[in-house]
Design a protein around this motif. Structure first.
Motif, PDB file in Angstrom:
ATOM      1  N   ARG A   1      -2.636   9.760   7.846  1.00 34.36           N
ATOM      2  CA  ARG A   1      -1.599   8.911   7.630  1.00 34.36           C
ATOM      3  C   ARG A   1      -1.695   7.543   8.432  1.00 34.36           C
ATOM      4  O   ARG A   1      -2.007   7.714   9.673  1.00 34.36           O
TER       5      ARG A   1
ATOM      6  N   PHE B   1       0.856  -1.201   0.195  1.00 32.12           N
ATOM      7  CA  PHE B   1      -0.009   0.069  -0.010  1.00 32.12           C
ATOM      8  C   PHE B   1       0.976   1.333   0.185  1.00 32.12           C
ATOM      9  O   PHE B   1       0.426   2.095  -0.606  1.00 32.12           O
ATOM     10  N   ASP B   2       1.877   1.283   0.703  1.00 32.21           N
ATOM     11  CA  ASP B   2       2.888   2.267   0.708  1.00 32.21           C
ATOM     12  C   ASP B   2       3.699   2.498  -0.575  1.00 32.21           C
ATOM     13  O   ASP B   2       4.807   2.218  -0.864  1.00 32.21           O
ATOM     14  N   GLN B   3       2.881   3.032  -1.627  1.00 35.89           N
ATOM     15  CA  GLN B   3       3.324   3.137  -2.970  1.00 35.89           C
ATOM     16  C   GLN B   3       4.652   3.972  -3.118  1.00 35.89           C
ATOM     17  O   GLN B   3       5.506   3.824  -4.061  1.00 35.89           O
TER      18      GLN B   3
ATOM     19  N   TRP C   1      -9.282   4.609   0.586  1.00 34.16           N
ATOM     20  CA  TRP C   1      -8.528   5.517   1.554  1.00 34.16           C
ATOM     21  C   TRP C   1      -9.264   5.942   2.791  1.00 34.16           C
ATOM     22  O   TRP C   1      -8.824   5.475   3.647  1.00 34.16           O
TER      23      TRP C   1
ATOM     24  N   ASP D   1      -0.962   7.653  -1.593  1.00 34.68           N
ATOM     25  CA  ASP D   1      -0.668   6.451  -2.149  1.00 34.68           C
ATOM     26  C   ASP D   1      -1.795   5.841  -3.067  1.00 34.68           C
ATOM     27  O   ASP D   1      -1.414   5.023  -4.065  1.00 34.68           O
TER      28      ASP D   1
ATOM     29  N   ILE E   1       1.060   5.115   4.957  1.00 33.01           N
ATOM     30  CA  ILE E   1      -0.003   5.018   3.799  1.00 33.01           C
ATOM     31  C   ILE E   1      -0.891   6.260   3.998  1.00 33.01           C
ATOM     32  O   ILE E   1      -1.406   6.733   5.054  1.00 33.01           O
TER      33      ILE E   1
END
Length: 170
Positions: free
Chosen positions: A75, A17-19, A61, A29, A25
């Motif tokens: 976050r 998920f943490d692109q 999200w 992201d 995240i």
């Protein structure tokens, strides 16, 4: 599986998920994942499918933040992600699928290029863009086609997505 092992598996999934690799995240992201998927399938952001994907990413999200962002800073840290999975999702993976449904529905609309369902090769493309280890994408995509008809249904995708992200066994 004991709790510590479960937490390690879930923590590993956090990275997908943490692109941007920032260590948390956030909304960006999800937007980055949407933009990457649109680019992969040659779909414009202003198209109906593009807009649906961004709306689905925002809904996803918001759902994740509602479950995991305990300090309200918009976050989700790795620890918040793991704690949210352990406390709120481990025994109810269906809840995670419902949070992800708008996003996944939009992803399916983009990856289903001929209107007959997502093929395993297109599912592999989606998985690669979303951060699944490249050497696993094709095998995972083939496994999603449980009935072997060459098409992966939305229900199969939702069930597999929820199981992968919130249950001990991938």
């Amino acid at each position: 599986m004991d709790s510590a092992e479960y937490e390690r598996k879930i923590a590993h999934r956090f990275a997908e998920f943490d692109q941007d690799g920032s260590g948390y995240i956030d909304r960006e992201d999800f937007n980055r994942a949407a933009a990457s998927l649109l680019a992969e399938f040659g779909t414009t952001a202003r198209s109906d499918k593009g807009q649906a994907l961004y709306s689905g990413a925002e809904a996803f999200w918001q759902g994740m933040a509602g479950i995991a962002d305990v300090d309200g800073d918009q976050r989700v840290t790795r620890q918040e992600f793991v704690t949210g999975a352990v406390k709120r999702l481990r025994d109810n993976p269906h809840r995670f699928a419902e949070i992800a449904r708008p996003f996944l529905h939009a992803v399916i609309a983009i990856a289903d290029v001929d209107g007959d369902g997502v093929t395993p090769p297109n599912a592999a493309r989606v998985l690669r863009v979303l951060g699944v280890e490249p050497d696993r994408c094709e095998a995972v995509a083939r496994a999603l086609d449980a009935d072997g008809d060459g098409r992966i249904s939305e229900d199969q995708i939702l069930a597999a997505f929820a199981a992968y992200y919130v249950t001990p066994e991938p």
